[in-house]
Design an enzyme around this catalytic site. Structure first.
Site: not given
Ligand code: 13P
Length: 261
Positions: A9, A11, A95, A97, A167, A173, A212
């Site tokens: 992803n 983003k 997601h 976010e 997740e 992150g 992560s």
């Molecule tokens: P990270 O791998 O940067 O922690 O992000 C995970 C994520 O949100 C994947 O959709």
């Protein structure tokens, strides 16, 4: 047999030239990989160009969001048909976010899942608890609510038509990964829930872990019986780290074996 799937992803990262560069390096690094699906989710603006760059490769494409309506006066939104038209097989939905910054709810997730399925896309539905919810002992009820509402009235013709990504919000992150046993515990719970919600065959729906994920922890995560792959954020933006994650090893073996083919 649930074929492992690793999804990158991206983003809100990568212009079209940057996306081309990353895809060019990735293609070289994973071209020999078999027996696992490799999916990347660039931003909307790069999808069409990247889809041309992926022709003949062993990678496929996902979008990071969609809107449930087919067309019309919905400024700034993108339909399932448009995403399919850009060369995607998958679409990430719900997601954390998007739930956090764009007010997505279990109800909007549900509408999006139905629109994706009706439009011929495979939804990758994200669920996960916040740190406060985990500390309050609410992980399972939160996941149950997200999945029960998010998949309300959803009918699948095959367990391959849906992917779930667990997740935990506190692991995204932050560099703080769930331990393999913490993740496994929730994955097993999700698998049981999917069978209750969608029928026995839903036990074969793939459940990915995200939060992560790095070259250093992927092997350990993938040894767990109910972890079928990973949804990778930051580490998917570097070709070498994503390629190593794609090449995860289980018990020291590259698990790309014939029984997944
Ligand atoms: P990270 O791998 O940067 O922690 O992000 C995970 C994520 O949100 C994947 O959709």
């Amino acid at each position: 047999m649930r074929k492992p799937i690793i999804v990158g992803n991206w983003k809100m990262n990568c212009t079209i030239p940057e996306a081309f560069e990353l895809v060019k390096r990735l293609k070289m690094m994973v071209s020999e990989v078999k027996g696992r699906e490799i999916v990347i989710a660039p931003p909307f603006t790069a999808l069409s160009s990247v889809s041309h760059a992926l022709i003949g490769s062993n990678m496929t494409l996902a979008a990071q969001n969609l809107f449930w309506e087919g067309k019309g006066a919905f400024t700034g939104e993108i339909s399932a048909e448009m995403i399919l038209d850009s060369g995607c097989d998958y679409v990430i939905i719900g997601h954390s976010e998007r739930r956090q910054f764009f007010a997505e709810t279990d109800d909007s997730v549900n509408r999006k899942v139905k629109a994706a399925l009706a439009g011929g896309l495979i939804p990758i539905v994200c669920v996960g608890e916040t740190l406060a919810e985990r500390e309050a002992g609410e992980t399972f009820p939160v996941i149950e609510r997200q999945l029960t509402n998010g998949l309300n009235d959803v009918r699948l013709s095959s367990s391959e038509d849906l992917v779930i990504a667990y997740e935990p919000v506190w692991a995204i992150g932050t560099g703080r990964t769930a331990t393999p046993s913490q993740a496994q515990e929730v994955h097993a719970y999700i698998r049981g829930l999917l069978k209750n919600l969608l029928g026995e065959a839903a036990g074969d729906i793939r459940v990915l872990y995200g939060g992560s994920v790095k070259p250093e922890n992927i092997d350990e995560l993938m040894t767990e019986p109910d972890i079928d792959g990973a949804l990778v954020g930051g580490a998917s933006l570097k070709a070498d780290s994503f390629a190593r994650i794609v090449r995860f090893k289980v018990h020291g073996m590259a698990k790309d074996t014939e029984h997944y083919l």
